[in-house]
Every structure is written in C-alpha cells, then in structure tokens.
Design an enzyme around this catalytic site. Sequence first.
Site, PDB file in Angstrom:
ATOM      1  N   ASP A  52      30.818 -39.742  62.996  1.00  0.00           N
ATOM      2  CA  ASP A  52      31.726 -40.073  61.983  1.00  0.00           C
ATOM      3  C   ASP A  52      32.556 -39.259  61.814  1.00  0.00           C
ATOM      4  OD1 ASP A  52      28.874 -41.428  60.268  1.00  0.00           O
ATOM      5  OD2 ASP A  52      30.784 -42.421  60.699  1.00  0.00           O
ATOM      6  N   GLN A  88      24.036 -44.065  57.988  1.00  0.00           N
ATOM      7  CA  GLN A  88      24.800 -45.059  57.283  1.00  0.00           C
ATOM      8  C   GLN A  88      24.831 -44.645  55.758  1.00  0.00           C
ATOM      9  OE1 GLN A  88      26.594 -47.231  58.562  1.00  0.00           O
ATOM     10  NE2 GLN A  88      27.565 -47.990  56.969  1.00  0.00           N
ATOM     11  N   LYS A  90      27.874 -52.548  63.900  1.00  0.00           N
ATOM     12  CA  LYS A  90      28.093 -51.454  64.870  1.00  0.00           C
ATOM     13  C   LYS A  90      27.219 -51.599  66.140  1.00  0.00           C
ATOM     14  CE  LYS A  90      29.013 -48.344  61.259  1.00  0.00           C
ATOM     15  NZ  LYS A  90      28.766 -47.060  60.415  1.00  0.00           N
TER      16      LYS A  90
HETATM   17  N1  LIG Z   1      28.142 -43.183  58.328  1.00  0.00           N
HETATM   18  C1  LIG Z   1      29.142 -44.089  57.770  1.00  0.00           C
HETATM   19  N2  LIG Z   1      28.978 -44.893  56.486  1.00  0.00           N
HETATM   20  C2  LIG Z   1      29.943 -45.539  55.964  1.00  0.00           C
HETATM   21  C3  LIG Z   1      31.091 -45.497  56.713  1.00  0.00           C
HETATM   22  C4  LIG Z   1      31.375 -44.785  57.780  1.00  0.00           C
HETATM   23  O1  LIG Z   1      32.495 -44.696  58.468  1.00  0.00           O
HETATM   24  N3  LIG Z   1      30.260 -44.146  58.258  1.00  0.00           N
HETATM   25  N4  LIG Z   1      32.231 -46.223  56.331  1.00  0.00           N
HETATM   26  C5  LIG Z   1      32.023 -47.359  55.203  1.00  0.00           C
HETATM   27  C6  LIG Z   1      31.447 -48.736  55.648  1.00  0.00           C
HETATM   28  N5  LIG Z   1      31.576 -49.133  57.226  1.00  0.00           N
HETATM   29  C7  LIG Z   1      30.979 -48.394  58.218  1.00  0.00           C
HETATM   30  O2  LIG Z   1      30.004 -47.895  57.963  1.00  0.00           O
HETATM   31  C8  LIG Z   1      32.359 -50.373  57.339  1.00  0.00           C
HETATM   32  C9  LIG Z   1      32.780 -51.005  56.421  1.00  0.00           C
HETATM   33  C10 LIG Z   1      33.472 -52.263  56.676  1.00  0.00           C
HETATM   34  C11 LIG Z   1      33.256 -52.831  57.785  1.00  0.00           C
HETATM   35  C12 LIG Z   1      33.768 -54.230  58.232  1.00  0.00           C
HETATM   36  O3  LIG Z   1      34.034 -54.425  59.386  1.00  0.00           O
HETATM   37  N6  LIG Z   1      34.226 -54.939  57.327  1.00  0.00           N
HETATM   38  C13 LIG Z   1      34.451 -56.352  57.317  1.00  0.00           C
HETATM   39  C14 LIG Z   1      33.953 -57.209  56.446  1.00  0.00           C
HETATM   40  C15 LIG Z   1      32.490 -56.878  55.858  1.00  0.00           C
HETATM   41  C16 LIG Z   1      31.513 -57.823  56.053  1.00  0.00           C
HETATM   42  O4  LIG Z   1      31.797 -58.763  56.799  1.00  0.00           O
HETATM   43  O5  LIG Z   1      30.334 -57.678  55.711  1.00  0.00           O
HETATM   44  C17 LIG Z   1      36.064 -56.594  57.603  1.00  0.00           C
HETATM   45  O6  LIG Z   1      36.540 -55.660  56.677  1.00  0.00           O
HETATM   46  O7  LIG Z   1      36.603 -57.497  58.255  1.00  0.00           O
HETATM   47  C18 LIG Z   1      32.895 -52.137  58.919  1.00  0.00           C
HETATM   48  C19 LIG Z   1      32.240 -50.816  58.665  1.00  0.00           C
HETATM   49  C20 LIG Z   1      31.087 -46.838  54.187  1.00  0.00           C
HETATM   50  N7  LIG Z   1      29.699 -46.242  54.875  1.00  0.00           N
END
Ligand SMILES: Nc1nc2c(c(=O)[nH]1)N[C@@H](CN(C=O)c1ccc(C(=O)N[C@@H](CCC(=O)O)C(=O)O)cc1)CN2
Length: 284
Positions: free
Chosen positions: A118, A95, A51
């Site tokens: 969010d 988060q 982020k």
């Molecule tokens: N306050 C929040 N917490 C969480 C959220 C949210 O929207 N708001 N969602 C999920 C986690 N999440 C965002 O925070 C999130 C999950 C995965 C990815 C991402 O880019 N994943 C990559 C691979 C992950 C890596 O390389 O470590 C991908 O899929 O390519 C971004 C954001 C729960 N918590």
Amino acid sequence: MIISGKELSAKLKAEMAAEVATFGEKYGRVPHLVVILVGEDPGSVSYVTGKAKASAEVGIRNTTIRKPETISEAELLGIIAELNADAEVDGILVQLPLPKHIDEDKVIEAIDKAKDVDGFHPLNVAALWQKQPCTLPCTPKGIIKMLKAAGVGIAGKEAVVIGRSNIVGLPVSKLLLDENATVTMTHSRTRNLPEVTRRADILVVAIGRPKFVTADMVREGAVVIDVGVNRDPETGKLCGDVDFAAVEPKASVITPVPGGVGPMTICCLMENTIECFLRRMGRK
Ligand SMILES: Nc1nc2c(c(=O)[nH]1)N[C@@H](CN(C=O)c1ccc(C(=O)N[C@@H](CCC(=O)O)C(=O)O)cc1)CN2
C-alpha cells in the site's frame, strides 16, 4: 476527454500478466499477495474482491484472510507478524478502514516495509517525501499514470488538491510537486474554496462527499480527477465527489466514477506487489 481507468488498467494488467508468466521459470514461483479484511463493510468487501480478481488476471497468488469485526488488535498484529516472517509472502495489505477499537497506525507500522504494497508504512511515507526509493501508494500512483497516459502536462501547472488524507490527498500532492506542478492543498477549513479551485489547471478531488464539486467550482478546460466513491443520496447509484454531468462539459479531461481512479488503484496494487516480489528476489 474522459479517461477510462478501466481501459488503462486492463492494458497495464495484460502487460503485467505477460511479465508474471515468466516468473515461474525465472524465480520458481509467482508473487504472493495477502489481503486482510476485517469486518463486512460492503465497500471493503467489493474492493477486496476486486483485488483478488485482478490478482487472478495478472497471475499473482492471492490469499484473502477474512476476520470478524470483533477481532482484537493483538490478534490482528499477530497475524501480520506471521505473514512478515513467511518467506512465501511478498505483499501484505490490511483493508482500511478498520474498526474503531483497532489503531490503524499501529497496524500499518506492523507490516514489514518490504511487504507494504500500500505504501502506507511510515518509512515508505518518509522516503516518498524525501524523494528516496519507496513503494508509492496505489491511488496517487494511479492518478499520475492516468494524467500521463492522457498526455496531460503537469510541469508548471496549477494543481489544486481537495482533501488531505494520508492515503490520497497528501501523497498525490507530493507526487504532483515532484512532477513540478504548483500545488495548492485544500481541505474543510480552506476559505473561499471555489475561488481556489477555479484557479486549477489540474483539480484532484478526494473528500468522500457525493457531487461536492459543481460546475461553478471548475475553470473552463481544467483537468478533473475524481477520487471519490460514494452512493448518490438521490439515486443510490455510485457517484464520485464531482457532479460529473455538470462538470464534464467544462473539463478538458475528466475521470468517471465508476471506471476511473478506482480500477487504477487496484492496477497499481498489482504493480506494487510485483515490485516488492522482485525486490525480495534481488531483482530491483
Ligand atoms: N489498504 C487499503 N485500504 C483502502 C485503500 C487502499 O489503497 N488500501 N483505498 C480505498 C479503497 N480502495 C482500495 O482498497 C478502492 C476503492 C475503489 C475501487 C474501485 O475500483 N471502485 C470502482 C467502483 C466501486 C465498486 O464497484 O464497488 C470504480 O471506481 O470504478 C478500488 C479500490 C480505501 N481503503
């Protein structure tokens, strides 16, 4: 067809960067996003880092506040209250997940709805379900954007969602309904789940179980959206909730993990931050 969330998010972030570049002259400053990370969960650290990186790409000011897992609920609520009162803060995000001793609902509700980037605040959730103006949750918003970017027609289609979380399953079901899909919401208590999932024209999987969806659970030509981010127990590599290698040949459209829904989640967070900023500047 594989939808690259990485490519789509890069395109959208470049467009947002061009817009944010004009804000200094128009409004005297750029949007300011504050992200609060409690503890050291590796996944959460990775997402919060992502982020901050995306904020820099788009030109959004990002402040990441890191607190130990032992922080009290009262102290966390106090930090949020200070950020709510700070006129130079446009977006606040805590988060998830939080440590068990902290009430997540209480924390989410403490965030000023106008700074709830969010889209988790009860007033934003209520507005979503009443089709009123609201901040949409990032992952569901990103899923709809991916479907539309891939030219997937949603109206009249059979959509099946596996998972009923507040942050993905429930809101994405409502957004699909708003696009006139016929939505079936499934979960751990659904009987004969493969029978239900095989009916799907559009299958959204958000349950946090590595490779749970296998080829026999998917109809030929279905659109498959994999929201999962897991560690493959056999290889230790990142994988989704869908057995990608087995399902991809059957699917007409599919999102990969990594590189699919995840990057779009972060991209939509940037968009939500800009929207909250513009609303606070009286421009939305
Ligand atoms: N306050 C929040 N917490 C969480 C959220 C949210 O929207 N708001 N969602 C999920 C986690 N999440 C965002 O925070 C999130 C999950 C995965 C990815 C991402 O880019 N994943 C990559 C691979 C992950 C890596 O390389 O470590 C991908 O899929 O390519 C971004 C954001 C729960 N918590």
